[in-house]
Design an enzyme around this catalytic site. Structure first.
Site, PDB file in Angstrom:
ATOM      1  CG  HIS A   1      -2.946 -44.404   0.977  1.00 58.24           C
ATOM      2  ND1 HIS A   1      -2.341 -43.855  -0.138  1.00 58.24           N
ATOM      3  CD2 HIS A   1      -2.519 -45.689   1.032  1.00 58.24           C
ATOM      4  CE1 HIS A   1      -1.594 -44.766  -0.727  1.00 58.24           C
ATOM      5  NE2 HIS A   1      -1.683 -45.887  -0.039  1.00 58.24           N
TER       6      HIS A   1
ATOM      7  CG  ASP B   1      -1.897 -41.005  -1.611  1.00 56.59           C
ATOM      8  OD1 ASP B   1      -2.929 -41.462  -1.088  1.00 56.59           O
ATOM      9  OD2 ASP B   1      -0.855 -41.675  -1.737  1.00 56.59           O
TER      10      ASP B   1
ATOM     11  CB  SER C   1       0.849 -47.620  -0.613  1.00 58.14           C
ATOM     12  OG  SER C   1      -0.095 -47.516  -1.632  1.00 58.14           O
TER      13      SER C   1
END
Length: 400
Positions: free
Chosen positions: A191, A159, A346
């Site tokens: 994220h 990520d 996600s």
């Protein structure tokens, strides 16, 4: 002389037929000009790949001398994942033509951009995903889970990086690798920390005792290249092999982009090596069949639901989706000891990865069998799941 012409023409035609294919791409905006992913035939060995790369390097050097292609970097990286071989590089048209004509090459594809599949909605809103996946019926926030809680399982978060010092990881997180040029070994986006804590955080996660490895393959804006994702995958497989944890590893890809066959093959081979791979369906409200990594084989593709058990309006759908999981308004850890709320497939993918990790720890199920077991365990139905899409909702079989 006439016979020679016939034979020469036939040989030339045969060469054209045997030449590798340059796969076309429907969305040109994501393509990186003159950057390619070159996939070798199944019969090519590791040594043959190395020899081929030496040939390509020399070929590119000659091209620079003859045609002045200094702005193209040539060979970048070779990939060796569970017997699958490929490489990436930047080449001019003449070098590319020679690569396509090489009998060791299966196909060539443009390198492309890939992006995270989540977006921030607000800060410090109440969470609901943990309670939802541990109860058949909606309406409770209590999280009920097996006491093993992913103990002995390692979670690779490929990520934007992970804030490994965040207290929600309780000292279980370590830095693995950063494959992105000109970025620091941290998560400036948030994220990666959010998705990792959703899977394995002490407070916000499902597999609360799993080990966490930060693998930075996206930049600080949440974007990256498939060539770097593939490099990260290769590193994860090698790291798991060196640590003797193949069979006890989970890898999450909360990213989405147009379908890239080379990337799909790399992901599939990482899974075949002995890693459970959870992936995001994407946030375009369209069929995920033409998306990567959603369309890769041997992965567990997650679409997103709301707190009301209906398909999130942004979520992709389609036959490649294996499960729905909570994905709208999910609270989790973010960098610098903070928390935040994000939405997207996600967020759904690490729910699947986290429950998969707990299942592997508690039942000893092999990575290749985890997704099928999760489908068997699932609750539902998800409302309005989309055409040709499962209505099964992730459930950890807590008995509640």
């Amino acid at each position: 002389m006439g016979l020679f012409k016939v034979i020469f023409t036939a040989v030339a035609a045969l060469s054209a037929v045997d030449a590798a294919e340059l796969l076309s791409s429907a969305k040109s905006k994501d393509i990186i000009p003159n950057s390619y992913l070159v996939v070798m035939k199944d019969s090519v060995s590791s040594a043959e790949l190395d020899s081929h790369v030496s040939w390509v390097t020399d070929l590119h050097r000659e091209g620079v001398a003859k045609r002045g292609a200094e702005n193209l970097g040539g060979f970048k990286h070779s990939y060796k994942i569970n017997g699958w071989h490929a490489y990436s590089g930047s080449f001019d048209s003449e070098t590319l033509a020679s690569i396509l004509d090489n009998d060791k090459v299966d196909f060539v594809e443009h390198d492309r951009h890939v992006y995270i599949s989540g977006f921030v909605t607000q800060k410090d809103a109440p969470s609901w995903g943990l309670g939802r996946v541990s109860h058949r019926m909606n309406g409770t926030r209590d999280y009920v889970y097996d006491e093993s809680a992913g103990s002995g399982i390692t979670f690779y978060g490929v990520d934007t990086g992970i804030d490994i010092h965040h207290p929600d990881f309780g000292g279980r997180a370590v830095w693995g690798i950063n494959v992105v040029n000109d970025t620091k070994d941290n998560d400036r986006h948030g994220h990666g920390t959010h998705t990792a804590a959703t899977a394995a955080g002490t407070k916000y996660g499902l597999a609360k005792k799993a080990n966490v490895v930060a693998v930075k393959a996206l930049n600080d804006y949440g974007a990256g290249l498939w060539s770097n994702i593939m490099k990260a995958l290769e590193w994860c497989v090698n790291d798991a092999r060196e640590k003797k944890i193949l069979g006890k590893a989970v890898l999450n890809l909360s990213i989405s982009g147009g379908k890239v066959v080379a990337a799909n093959q790399a992901i599939t081979n990482a899974a075949k090596a002995g890693i459970f791979v959870s992936v995001a369906a994407g946030n375009d409200n369209q069929d995920a069949t033409n998306k990567s990594p959603a369309s890769a084989e041997n992965v567990c593709c997650a679409a997103a639901t709301t707190i009301r058990d209906d398909k999130a309006k942004f979520s992709n759908y389609g036959s490649v989706v294996k499960l729905y999981a909570p994905g709208q308004g999910i609270t989790s850890a973010t960098p610098n000891n903070q928390t935040g709320v994000m939405s997207g497939t996600s967020m759904a993918a690490p729910h699947v990865g986290g429950v998969g990790a707990t299942l592997m720890a508690s039942k000893g199920i092999a990575p290749a069998a985890v997704c099928a077991e999760l489908i068997k365990m699932a609750s539902g139905p998800v409302l309005n799941p989309g055409a040709n899409t499962t209505n099964k909702l992730l459930y950890n079989r807590s008995g509640k």
